[in-house]
Design an enzyme around this catalytic site. Structure first.
Site, PDB file in Angstrom:
ATOM      1  N   ASP A   1       0.885  -1.168   0.000  1.00  0.00           N
ATOM      2  CA  ASP A   1       0.000   0.000   0.000  1.00  0.00           C
ATOM      3  C   ASP A   1       0.922   1.217   0.000  1.00  0.00           C
ATOM      4  OD1 ASP A   1      -2.018  -1.831   0.281  1.00  0.00           O
ATOM      5  OD2 ASP A   1      -2.657  -1.201   2.276  1.00  0.00           O
TER       6      ASP A   1
ATOM      7  N   ASP B   1     -13.587  -3.600  -0.905  1.00  0.00           N
ATOM      8  CA  ASP B   1     -13.284  -3.221   0.490  1.00  0.00           C
ATOM      9  C   ASP B   1     -14.541  -3.358   1.336  1.00  0.00           C
ATOM     10  OD1 ASP B   1     -10.581  -2.380  -0.041  1.00  0.00           O
ATOM     11  OD2 ASP B   1     -11.391  -0.566  -0.953  1.00  0.00           O
TER      12      ASP B   1
HETATM   13  O1  1PR Z   1     -10.714   3.233  -4.843  1.00  0.00           O
HETATM   14  O2  1PR Z   1      -9.863   2.568  -7.072  1.00  0.00           O
HETATM   15  O3  1PR Z   1      -8.828   4.470  -5.867  1.00  0.00           O
HETATM   16  O4  1PR Z   1      -8.510   2.133  -5.102  1.00  0.00           O
HETATM   17  C1  1PR Z   1      -7.952   2.337  -3.852  1.00  0.00           C
HETATM   18  C2  1PR Z   1      -7.284   1.071  -3.437  1.00  0.00           C
HETATM   19  O5  1PR Z   1      -6.558   1.340  -2.245  1.00  0.00           O
HETATM   20  C3  1PR Z   1      -8.251  -0.062  -3.145  1.00  0.00           C
HETATM   21  O6  1PR Z   1      -7.731  -1.265  -3.668  1.00  0.00           O
HETATM   22  C4  1PR Z   1      -8.277  -0.127  -1.610  1.00  0.00           C
HETATM   23  O7  1PR Z   1      -8.403  -1.466  -1.167  1.00  0.00           O
HETATM   24  C5  1PR Z   1      -6.921   0.429  -1.229  1.00  0.00           C
HETATM   25  N1  1PR Z   1      -6.921   1.168   0.039  1.00  0.00           N
HETATM   26  C6  1PR Z   1      -7.465   2.393   0.238  1.00  0.00           C
HETATM   27  N2  1PR Z   1      -7.209   2.777   1.513  1.00  0.00           N
HETATM   28  C7  1PR Z   1      -6.508   1.802   2.108  1.00  0.00           C
HETATM   29  C8  1PR Z   1      -5.992   1.816   3.476  1.00  0.00           C
HETATM   30  O8  1PR Z   1      -5.400   0.859   3.969  1.00  0.00           O
HETATM   31  N3  1PR Z   1      -6.199   2.929   4.173  1.00  0.00           N
HETATM   32  N4  1PR Z   1      -5.665  -0.343   1.386  1.00  0.00           N
HETATM   33  C9  1PR Z   1      -6.332   0.787   1.186  1.00  0.00           C
HETATM   34  C10 1PR Z   1      -6.239  -1.507   1.513  1.00  0.00           C
HETATM   35  C11 1PR Z   1      -5.665  -3.652   1.223  1.00  0.00           C
HETATM   36  C12 1PR Z   1      -4.573  -4.604   0.999  1.00  0.00           C
HETATM   37  C13 1PR Z   1      -3.832  -4.879   2.278  1.00  0.00           C
HETATM   38  C14 1PR Z   1      -4.292  -6.214   2.630  1.00  0.00           C
HETATM   39  C15 1PR Z   1      -3.408  -7.074   3.434  1.00  0.00           C
HETATM   40  N5  1PR Z   1      -5.256  -2.411   1.648  1.00  0.00           N
HETATM   41  O9  1PR Z   1      -3.761  -4.160   0.006  1.00  0.00           O
HETATM   42  O10 1PR Z   1      -2.543  -4.656   2.067  1.00  0.00           O
HETATM   43  O11 1PR Z   1      -5.522  -6.028   3.275  1.00  0.00           O
HETATM   44  O12 1PR Z   1      -3.112  -6.557   4.669  1.00  0.00           O
HETATM   45  P1  1PR Z   1      -2.587  -7.510   5.836  1.00  0.00           P
HETATM   46  O13 1PR Z   1      -1.994  -8.715   5.180  1.00  0.00           O
HETATM   47  O14 1PR Z   1      -1.544  -6.719   6.564  1.00  0.00           O
HETATM   48  O15 1PR Z   1      -3.777  -7.802   6.669  1.00  0.00           O
HETATM   49  P2  1PR Z   1      -9.537   3.155  -5.734  1.00  0.00           P
END
Ligand code: 1PR
Length: 478
Positions: A157, A332
């Site tokens: 991320d 999400d």
């Molecule tokens: O809405 O098309 O602009 O896409 C935004 C993207 O960014 C989406 O894929 C959304 O899931 C991601 N996102 C937005 N905010 C966050 C955040 O964390 N604040 N990340 C975020 C979500 C999801 C995974 C994560 C896994 C594994 N992260 O990539 O890394 O859940 O984590 P873990 O193994 O540590 O539990 P758009």
């Protein structure tokens, strides 16, 4: 490779007809389509590679291996691959003409060796190495060693920290700011490393794919986001496995008023070195629009009948331009707790009853946008079915409740989604140990599993995950 063949059910025009055999879609009754991931190409001759190796495939159409119906075509066959109960042609070769159904440039070291061997044999017009026949023609095998392997994906991320540098971060349930008591770090964006060097590290460690998500993309125009593009370009120079890029894949307007379509944005990322784009928020809006344009469409059930698509959606336009396999939808979801005995809403059939520490609770899964900041009136199965219909080729299923907790993947959520679609599903959020990967593959049937936190903090290595999976007879790429 496919353009060398006679015809394709994918397009309404003929191929070059050099290899007299049709290209057809995979059957999807027993397996997910597209065929995405690492599978074995079994060579019939020794001149390019002399043993069965795993290469990266990503396609929905193939030339099925059928020597009795197409004897002339079988003279071209150099290797074959089995997917489910189908055998297809994975390499063709004659003289210095060589073509592969897999992507050698995305197949790590073995893929680069294929390119090297071919260049070497091309130096002599392809005539020097008289191919030595290795084996008799293939027959269908129930052997798991020839099944598509399960993929392990490392996800980064990415966002700018308060100093403006792009860093890999990781949230606890999407909150990426440090909770530390220390005055110097409290409230700062958690910094777990630099994206390009971490990507190279995960490639060396044996990740089957990498994912870079621009998690604060909603703040600006993606094509103005040159640092993110520079990250993709630099990562693609050293990483020879597939790269998925997400965040901000949508129609947008530059500060000078220039309009950019999602297709244009995706094209810029593909040319920078991305293999797939991942669409989050826009996918939710696209399914809401699909429902609005089709009164009577009920996505809480299997889609039957004829419905009006939406050619202008980011999913459809990129899928049409680059193929469904290049479009991932990132979901999400968040649990919405309900009282099952009194619940009378539209998601009755999707209600999950908690077990273990969740015993006594019931919930359905609601979709969100903007990184979980806003909930939308759509369930995950509605979203999954809707985006499959619009042309998505894969689903990346996060879970806001499990994200960063290390409590394991949300098996209920993944089972629900896997049962709703035919396209491949990637499990994400919550991995805390190698055992969690065994659990998710055994219990939900997903094609791939992704983790972030445990890899970034060095708590579990990719090699440990793969050894543990092999111990449980789950096929993975070595
Ligand atoms: O809405 O098309 O602009 O896409 C935004 C993207 O960014 C989406 O894929 C959304 O899931 C991601 N996102 C937005 N905010 C966050 C955040 O964390 N604040 N990340 C975020 C979500 C999801 C995974 C994560 C896994 C594994 N992260 O990539 O890394 O859940 O984590 P873990 O193994 O540590 O539990 P758009």
């Amino acid at each position: 490779m496919q353009i060398l063949f006679q015809t394709s059910t994918e397009a309404s025009c003929d191929g070059l007809g050099i290899i007299p055999c049709p290209v057809e879609r995979f059957e999807d009754a027993d397996k997910a389509v597209p065929h995405i991931g690492w599978n074995a190409a079994d060579p019939l001759y020794s001149d390019i590679h002399s043993r069965s190796e795993y290469y990266y495939f990503v396609h929905s159409y193939c030339a099925k291996y059928n020597p009795s119906s197409y004897p002339e075509a079988s003279k071209w066959v150099h290797s074959t691959t089995q997917y489910g109960q189908e055998i297809f042609i994975s390499e063709v070769k004659k003289g210095n003409v060589f073509a592969t159904q897999y992507h050698p440039e995305k197949s790590g070291g073995v893929g680069l060796e294929v390119l090297q061997s071919w260049l070497h044999s091309s130096d002599s017009g392809g005539l020097k190495d008289v191919p030595v026949q290795l084996s008799s023609p293939p027959s269908l095998s129930p052997k798991t060693t020839h099944a598509l392997t399960r993929r392990i994906i490392a996800c980064m991320d990415v966002r700018a920290n308060d100093q403006g540098d792009l860093v890999v971060t990781k949230g606890d349930q999407y909150d990426v700011r440090e909770k530390s008591e220390a005055v110097s770090t409290a409230g700062a964006v958690r910094n777990l490393g630099k994206p390009v060097s971490l990507a190279a590290q995960y490639y060396d460690a044996g990740a089957d794919e990498l994912c870079l998500l621009n998690i604060a993309s909603f703040r600006q125009s993606p094509l103005q986001d040159q640092p993110m593009l520079a990250v993709v370009r630099a990562a693609a120079e050293t990483v020879f496995v597939p790269l998925t890029i997400g965040g901000g894949i949508k129609d947008s307007v530059d500060p000078d008023g220039t309009k950019r379509t999602a297709l244009e944005v995706a094209g810029v990322y593909f040319r920078a070195g991305a293999d797939k784009v991942s669409i989050g928020s826009e996918a939710v809006y696209a399914v809401e629009k699909l429902l609005a344009n089709n009164p009577g469409l009920d996505l809480t059930r299997k889609m039957e009948g004829k419905w009006k698509g939406d050619d202008s959606s980011a999913i459809s336009s990129i899928s049409r331009g680059y193929g469904a396999q290049a479009v991932v939808v990132s979901i999400d979801p968040r649990r919405v707790i309900v009282d099952k005995s009194t619940y009378d809403g539209p998601y009755k059939d999707e209600i999950v009853e908690g077990k273990g520490s969740d015993a006594g609770k019931s919930w359905w899964y609601q979709c969100t946008v903007s990184g979980g900041r806003e909930s939308r009136p759509l369930s995950v199965t509605q979203l999954a079915r809707g985006v499959e219909f619009l042309g998505a080729g894969e689903l990346l299923v996060n879970s806001i409740d499990r994200d960063g907790t290390g409590r394991g993947f949300d098996l209920d959520l993944l089972t629900l989604i896997k049962g709703a679609v035919r396209i491949p599903v990637v499990a994400s959020s919550g991995a805390g140990s190698a055992e969690h990967f065994v659990e998710v593959f055994q219990q939900t049937g997903v094609e791939a599993a992704l983790a972030a936190g445990i890899f970034h903090r060095g708590e579990v290595k990719i090699a440990d995950v793969k050894s543990q999976l092999r111990r449980h007879d789950i096929s993975v790429r070595t």
